[in-house]
Design a protein around this motif. Structure first.
Motif, PDB file in Angstrom:
ATOM      1  N   LYS A   1      35.620  21.931   6.910  1.00 26.68           N
ATOM      2  CA  LYS A   1      34.605  22.691   6.176  1.00 26.68           C
ATOM      3  C   LYS A   1      33.582  21.771   5.514  1.00 26.68           C
ATOM      4  O   LYS A   1      32.367  21.968   5.637  1.00 26.68           O
ATOM      5  N   THR A   2      34.085  20.754   4.807  1.00 25.52           N
ATOM      6  CA  THR A   2      33.163  19.852   4.118  1.00 25.52           C
ATOM      7  C   THR A   2      32.288  19.106   5.125  1.00 25.52           C
ATOM      8  O   THR A   2      31.090  18.924   4.910  1.00 25.52           O
ATOM      9  N   THR A   3      32.884  18.705   6.235  1.00 25.30           N
ATOM     10  CA  THR A   3      32.104  18.018   7.264  1.00 25.30           C
ATOM     11  C   THR A   3      31.002  18.938   7.793  1.00 25.30           C
ATOM     12  O   THR A   3      29.861  18.504   7.984  1.00 25.30           O
TER      13      THR A   3
ATOM     14  N   ILE B   1      27.426  25.990  -0.412  1.00 17.89           N
ATOM     15  CA  ILE B   1      28.310  25.673  -1.524  1.00 17.89           C
ATOM     16  C   ILE B   1      29.732  25.456  -1.031  1.00 17.89           C
ATOM     17  O   ILE B   1      30.273  26.231  -0.263  1.00 17.89           O
ATOM     18  N   ASP B   2      30.299  24.315  -1.463  1.00 17.32           N
ATOM     19  CA  ASP B   2      31.588  23.861  -0.948  1.00 17.32           C
ATOM     20  C   ASP B   2      32.627  23.974  -2.061  1.00 17.32           C
ATOM     21  O   ASP B   2      32.624  23.181  -2.987  1.00 17.32           O
ATOM     22  N   GLU B   3      33.504  24.957  -1.951  1.00 18.85           N
ATOM     23  CA  GLU B   3      34.558  25.186  -2.955  1.00 18.85           C
ATOM     24  C   GLU B   3      33.999  25.160  -4.375  1.00 18.85           C
ATOM     25  O   GLU B   3      34.453  24.375  -5.206  1.00 18.85           O
TER      26      GLU B   3
ATOM     27  N   PRO C   1      27.979  20.174  -3.778  1.00 23.70           N
ATOM     28  CA  PRO C   1      28.915  19.380  -2.997  1.00 23.70           C
ATOM     29  C   PRO C   1      30.344  19.633  -3.453  1.00 23.70           C
ATOM     30  O   PRO C   1      30.573  20.168  -4.542  1.00 23.70           O
ATOM     31  N   GLU C   2      31.279  19.236  -2.622  1.00 26.64           N
ATOM     32  CA  GLU C   2      32.685  19.448  -2.966  1.00 26.64           C
ATOM     33  C   GLU C   2      33.077  18.614  -4.184  1.00 26.64           C
ATOM     34  O   GLU C   2      33.765  19.074  -5.076  1.00 26.64           O
ATOM     35  N   GLN C   3      32.590  17.346  -4.192  1.00 27.25           N
ATOM     36  CA  GLN C   3      32.919  16.466  -5.317  1.00 27.25           C
ATOM     37  C   GLN C   3      31.744  16.427  -6.264  1.00 27.25           C
ATOM     38  O   GLN C   3      30.655  16.027  -5.854  1.00 27.25           O
TER      39      GLN C   3
HETATM   40 MG    MG Z   1      36.579  20.209   1.845  1.00 24.66          MG
END
Ligand code: MG
Ligand code: ADP
Lengths: 241, 467
Positions: free
Chosen positions: A43-45, A157-159, A83-85
């Motif tokens: 997913k993040t990729t 939007i990632d998580e 981003p996720e982070q």
């Molecule tokens: Mg991820």
């Protein structure tokens, strides 16, 4: 079909891991699209490929009629990204960070924009605190604010809800639904099926880099199926195959 | 405690080796040994040019200087790593979740740094000399002695900077008074002819091994070291600091730059990070003062050479190390999701670098006018600016936004030295007798420009490995 996001054979490998494997996907404008998949499914990729943060090994993706590989900056200028982070610069305060992003995006009346986000997400009391001293939840709020500061027509939007408390999750979910209702489009990655089932209009299931299913939540409802059962069936189905 | 220590060492290895590649990193100490091996061959011919005692002093002072640099980095280390590698991913930051006090973690952290740098620099350097010893007729007893005195010099620098920074954290005024007092004492001592050996007892021990200098070395390490661990304020303050918006004002001040918000952000990073402006004193002005003292002593032996010109050249190199400060809190991943490209980030780092160099320039001018060398101020300024731009360009080309980790790749470091050392030597030697020749350093400026443009291409296609 003409979509706001159009991926064609999108592939990305890291060494011998194929994180995203020939994904072809079209998402029309106005969807609250959920990309669902277990941890490590890619997913993040996918998010990074679609916003030009990394380059594809193969295939193409167009976002808002721009070829992402050709004009990554153009894409990022238009869309908003969580981003996720969450890594805002350590030594800016929350308020300064929003102003900083505003400068990068060439926005004016930043005072107003920033304050409205401090109010919506209820963290006005934290605006003078350095980013490094913020709790993860507050940092996540800041990332939400940063992504929507320029009122983009499309957001990746990632998580984004993982570190928020239930009250704040509700606020953000309401905001996203309202945003889509007003014509925005959201590409939402998560492994939390409950949230997806509640707010998404359409979804795809990603497993080991491949799309196993792409459909609408309404179709599931009509079949009287729960997302969770459906998801597990599909994902386990491939794992055994 | 031992487990914690080992875990931290492993972590340090992991960080460096993911960034630079396992092999490249493992080769680094071997390459240092290679350098000193080759450098040792010049030893037999040197006495004609520089007295061997002076040379030994320079090398010891270099190790002490390295201690100072590593030490000031260690002070900032906690924040630095916190920033780059994400919260809680590092043991040094997980103190809250471990049943160990912060003071202990901090001590282990420092011990780890010491061991790490000993193995990375000090030991390989001595091994290189040891390998050359039989060929150049050095006594076989010398390398073990050097290992001891180099290590002691390194630790002395480290302990003193820790001590001063600990004092500074309690009271900047006392620290300032201590530094001023020490400077006066050194100045006074050199006036009445007390040699530099007193300052560096490990060096005195090398010249004439006896109990007194050894004891003095150990005291100089143990006392400040112990004081700084005991007095250290390592606990995180509970009250979070608050700051009203300072970014907007700084953006206005830097408006003549193309991306003033990045320069403003860099300024806030520097001012608000641990150590604050004190970093400037400890890891920049202090070493510079040492170097000046040292050059003016050294060049009494060499006629025809201008200490100001040589200082300007070295100042250029040392200024380029401030690029470490500008990048230590930076990772491109903070911008990857914004409409910003690598080129913009690198270019704005260069603009911040220009701002920092104003301090270097001020130091140079102060020394030029303060020591009666004002006649050479023009070539000195030209060569300083050129060397500073060139070494920075080499650093940026080779290491992008990650100088502090990427340089520890053997190939990268080799290229770095190969690109910089000959240029420095040529500039220094060609200026002997004709100091104005150093102004030819401006020829480096176009080279620097080309390197910088190449750098932004190279780092645009680079993707950060994940840890
Ligand atoms: Mg991820
Ligand atoms: N920079 C990278 N280097 C190596 N492997 C990576 C990198 N990024 C992702 N991967 C691998 O790609 C796969 C998909 O990861 P990711 O996209 O983060 O999944 P998700 O977001 O769904 O959890 C995983 O196997 C992960 O280990």
């Amino acid at each position: 079909m003409h979509g706001i996001i159009e991926a064609d054979g999108l592939t990305r490998t890291f060494g011998d891991v194929t994180a995203v494997d020939h994904v072809t996907l079209t998402i029309p404008q106005g969807e609250l699209f959920g990309l669902l998949g277990p941890n490590g499914s890619g997913k993040t990729t996918m998010n990074k490929l679609m916003t030009g943060q990394i380059r594809p090994t193969e295939g193409t993706v167009r976002v808002m009629d721009l070829d992402v590989a050709e004009d990554p900056l153009g894409v990022r200028r238009k869309v908003g990204i969580i981003p996720e982070q969450e890594t805002p610069p350590s030594f800016l305060t929350a308020e300064e960070y929003l102003h900083f992003v505003g400068k990068i995006r060439g926005l004016t009346d930043m005072e107003e924009r920033a304050n409205s986000w401090f109010n919506i997400l209820e963290f006005r009391d934290k605006k003078e605190v350095l980013c490094k001293d913020l709790s993860r939840g507050t940092r996540q709020k800041l990332m939400v604010a940063q992504a929507f500061l320029h009122e983009p027509p499309l957001a990746f939007i990632d998580e984004p809800l993982i570190n928020l408390d239930p009250v704040m999750q509700r606020t953000v979910k309401d905001f996203l639904q309202e945003y889509v209702f007003k014509g925005g489009t959201v590409f939402f990655s998560t492994h939390i099926l409950g949230i997806a089932e509640e707010i998404c209009t359409s979804f795809a299931i990603l497993s080991e880099g491949s799309i196993l299913h792409h459909g609408t939540i309404d179709e599931l409802r009509m079949d009287n199926r729960k997302l969770e059962g459906f998801f597990l069936e599909r994902v386990r189905g491939t794992a055994h195959a | 405690m031992r487990e914690l220590f080992v875990a931290m060492l492993k972590e340090e290895w992991r960080i460096h080796s993911t960034m630079t590649g396992n092999l490249g990193f493992a080769l680094f100490p071997i390459m240092i040994a290679g350098f000193t091996f080759m450098a040792a061959w010049i030893l037999p011919v040197l006495p004609g040019i520089v007295p061997i005692d002076t040379l030994a002093f320079i090398v010891h002072a270099l190790f002490a200087l390295m201690g100072v640099m590593v030490g000031s980095f260690g002070i900032m280390g906690r924040e630095f790593m916190n920033r780059r590698f994400g919260q809680a991913s590092l043991i040094a930051y997980s103190s809250r979740s471990l049943p160990v006090s912060e003071r202990r973690i901090f001590s282990v952290f420092i011990a780890k740094d010491v061991v790490f740098y000993l193995f990375l620099w000090v030991i390989p350097a001595v091994l290189g000399i040891a390998a050359a010893a039989p060929f150049i007729g050095l006594s076989p007893g010398l390398p073990p002695l050097l290992l001891l005195t180099f290590t002691l010099s390194f630790l002395e620098g480290l302990a003193i900077v820790f001590f001063l920074s600990t004092i500074y954290a309690h009271s900047p005024r006392i620290a300032g008074a201590l530094i001023a007092g020490a400077a006066l004492a050194i100045g006074g001592a050199s006036l009445v002819g007390i040699g530099p050996a007193v300052l560096l007892p490990p060096y005195a021990f090398l010249l004439a091994p006896s109990a007194l200098p050894l004891l003095a070395s150990l005291v100089l390490i143990a006392v400040p070291g112990a004081c700084s661990i005991v007095w250290a304020t390592v606990d995180y303050p509970d009250a979070t600091r608050r700051f009203p918006n300072a970014l907007t004002g700084l953006v206005r001040r830097f408006r003549f730059f193309s991306n003033p918000w990045f320069v403003a952000k860099d300024a806030l990073d520097l001012i608000r990070s641990e150590g604050g402006i004190a970093k400037l004193v400890f890891s920049f002005l202090m070493p510079l003062a040492l170097i000046w003292v040292f050059l003016s002593v050294l060049f009494r032996f060499i006629p025809g050479i201008s200490p100001l010109i040589v200082f300007a050249i070295l100042l250029g190199v040392i200024s380029s190390t401030t690029y470490n400060w500008l990048t230590e809190f930076e990772s491109f991943s903070s911008y990857a999701f914004l409409p910003v490209d690598v080129r913009t980030v690198l270019m704005s780092k260069l603009q911040s670098y220009v701002v920092i160099n104003i301090v270097s320039l001020a130091v140079l001018l102060a020394i030029a006018f303060g020591t009666g060398e004002a006649g050479l101020v023009v070539p000195a300024v030209l060569v300083f600016v050129s060397v500073s731009a060139y070494t920075l360009a080499v650093t940026v080309r080779l290491t992008g936004l990650y100088p502090s980790t990427m340089l520890y790749n053997a190939r990268v470091f080799f290229t770095y030295i190969a690109a910089i050392a000959p240029v420095l030597l040529i500039l220094i030697f060609s200026s002997i007798g004709h100091p104005w020749v150093a102004a030819a350093g401006v020829l480096l400026l176009p080279v620097a420009w080309i390197l910088i443009s190449r750098a932004s291409l190279r780092w645009t296609v680079w993707e950060m490995p994940s840890y």
